[in-house]
Design a protein around this motif. Structure first.
Motif, short mmCIF file in Angstrom:
data_model
loop_
_atom_site.label_atom_id
_atom_site.label_comp_id
_atom_site.label_asym_id
_atom_site.label_seq_id
_atom_site.Cartn_x
_atom_site.Cartn_y
_atom_site.Cartn_z
N ILE A 3 0.84 -1.21 0.00
CA ILE A 3 0.00 0.00 0.00
C ILE A 3 0.87 1.26 0.00
N LEU A 4 0.44 2.22 -0.82
CA LEU A 4 1.06 3.55 -0.79
C LEU A 4 0.01 4.54 -0.32
N LEU A 5 0.34 5.26 0.73
CA LEU A 5 -0.55 6.27 1.29
C LEU A 5 0.00 7.63 0.89
N ILE A 6 -0.86 8.49 0.34
CA ILE A 6 -0.41 9.81 -0.11
C ILE A 6 -0.77 10.85 0.94
N GLY A 7 0.21 11.62 1.39
CA GLY A 7 -0.03 12.69 2.36
C GLY A 7 1.03 12.68 3.44
N GLY A 8 0.97 13.65 4.32
CA GLY A 8 2.03 13.72 5.33
C GLY A 8 1.59 14.42 6.60
N GLY A 9 0.30 14.35 6.91
CA GLY A 9 -0.19 15.03 8.11
C GLY A 9 -0.61 14.06 9.20
N GLY A 10 -1.30 14.61 10.21
CA GLY A 10 -1.81 13.77 11.29
C GLY A 10 -2.80 12.74 10.78
N ARG A 11 -3.61 13.15 9.81
CA ARG A 11 -4.57 12.21 9.21
C ARG A 11 -3.84 11.00 8.64
#
Ligand code: AMP
Ligand code: GLY
Length: 435
Positions: A3-11
């Motif tokens: 899996i690749l998750l896009i983003g870089g915040g708390g979410r």
């Protein structure tokens, strides 16, 4: 699966944390991630909107599923990019098509959609430079307060609530004649002000079926008792005590189901999270906005309360089998309290060392990183919202107190957090957080 998750915040840290709990999750990558996701996954230094680099990483790491956290890549068409490319088409992308993401990307598109499907929302008109004078006249004849919204994405800054006419007319002119919000403000939605209490509701949908996730309430203002400037979110709680069975029924019947029917009727391709920003006025729900993603910091309370394997849920959405899935909620209340950089949401400095992270005792609380990065042995601040500490309890109040306890063990120069998240629910401490 990989899996690749896009983003870089708390979410995204919260999503990575939940994905990691799944036996179905094999390799996990986050682009770009932060110092928190790095402990659970491999961070890739790739921008969330660089589709070429994302595609390259997907092929290189044999990714089976891409989960998109923030709205920008969705509105820019990441789903369509994968569909249009033969070597990427096999990858399951969790997110709507660009056309469906316009429900978030254009307030005018969202309002017209709501009207077509009878979803309750504030009355409105839309204006451009071509009918500017008509807009001025409309505003002059409109009761106050009045709400002006830049049509496009404006990094959460495009909504102006005006309490006097002179200000409303001046803001309208700034938006249309002087490009106050650039491209995003070339069209302006002028809408009636709704006085009520806000909450957030989320579903996962495959465009025909949906499952409801735990509801949440976020605290957007920077100051105690909801005062001061709007932020990305200073904290969140779940459940929402006033979201009782009768209100839930109304929201499902009047908001969620007509929306899903609308997606289907218009053939909008949608796989993933849909977020309803609601205003509850005298027990009646109105939709303030659609978002085509999860909320931040709501995710940090919603996912911990979600009693289901997240990979399983995402796979069901991607394969159109959501009708086979039942979602259970943990009965405990959850709260998250966000620590921000001094000055946020105005100008702030980054690169401050965060002290105490390795001294926090083992508890049920989870420290989700938002704007952080690692430099050698140290973790540094790297954004306005820095950390989001989620805790659990029999009542929201106890969960908030627990998060405050943890945050008080941490320190960085200029650190600030609200101590009153969930304050309006403190009076009924006996009711397990549910009214
Ligand atoms: P949005 O960017 O659409 O989420 O709007 C930002 C915030 O402005 C919302 O979270 C509400 O607090 C407020 N807001 C937006 N539209 C309205 C409205 N019609 N009436 C009252 N408040 C609103
Ligand atoms: N917390 C509100 C949002 O994510 O838009």
């Amino acid at each position: 699966m990989n899996i690749l998750l896009i983003g870089g915040g708390g979410r995204e840290h919260a999503m990575a944390w939940k994905l990691r709990q799944s036996p179905l999750c094999n390799a996990l990558f986050v682009a770009p991630g932060n110092a928190g996701t790095e402990q659970l996954a491999t961070n890739l230094s790739i921008s969330t909107v660089d589709f070429t680099a994302i595609a390259k990483a997907v092929l290189e790491h044999q990714i089976d599923m891409v989960i998109v956290g923030p709205e920008e890549p969705l509105v820019n068409g990441i789903w369509d990019y994968f569909q249009q490319n033969a070597s990427l088409r096999h990858v399951q992308v969790i997110g709507p098509s660009a056309e469906a993401a316009r429900l978030e990307g254009s307030k005018a598109v969202a309002k017209a959609f709501m009207q077509r499907y009878g979803v309750p929302t504030a009355g409105y008109r839309e204006f451009t430079i071509d009918n500017f004078e008509e807009g001025m006249e409309y505003i002059r004849n409109h009761p106050l307060p009045i709400v002006l919204k830049a049509d496009g994405l404006a990094a959460g800054k495009g909504v102006i609530i005006c309490n006097n006419m002179v200000e409303a007319l001046a803001e309208f002119e700034l938006m249309l004649q002087h490009s106050k919000f650039g491209e995003a403000g070339k069209k302006v939605v002028v809408e009636a002000f709704l006085k009520g209490i806000e909450m957030s509701l989320f579903v996962v949908t495959d465009g025909k079926d949906y499952v409801l996730l735990p509801e949440a309430k976020d605290y957007k203002r920077v100051g105690t008792a909801d005062t001061g400037l709007n932020t990305g979110g200073m904290g969140a709680v779940s459940p929402v005590p006033f979201f009782d069975a009768s209100l839930k029924k109304k929201v499902i019947e009047r908001v969620v189901e007509p929306t899903i029917r609308g997606l289907q009727a218009e053939g909008l391709k949608y796989t993933g999270f849909l977020f309803f920003g609601l205003m509850i006025v005298d027990q009646e729900p109105f939709v303030i906005e659609y978002n085509c993603r999860m909320g931040d910091p709501e995710t940090q309370v919603v996912l911990p309360r979600l009693d289901i394997d997240l990979v399983h849920l995402m796979r069901a959405a991607a394969s159109g089998t959501l009708h086979t899935v039942t979602v259970a909620e943990h009965p405990q209340a959850a709260a998250t309290v966000v620590a921000v950089s001094g000055g946020y949401p105005g100008p702030y400095e980054t690169g401050k060392v965060i002290y105490g992270l390795d001294q926090v005792p083992e508890t049920a609380s989870v420290i989700f990183h938002a704007g952080t990065r690692r430099q050698g042995k140290e973790v540094l601040t790297n954004g306005g919202r820095v950390l989001s500490v989620s805790s659990f309890g029999e009542h929201i109040h106890f969960a908030v107190q627990e998060s405050i306890f943890i945050l008080e063990l941490l320190e960085f120069e200029g650190m600030y957090f609200r101590k009153d998240i969930g304050y309006e629910f403190n009076s009924n401490l006996q009711t397990n957080g549910k009214a």
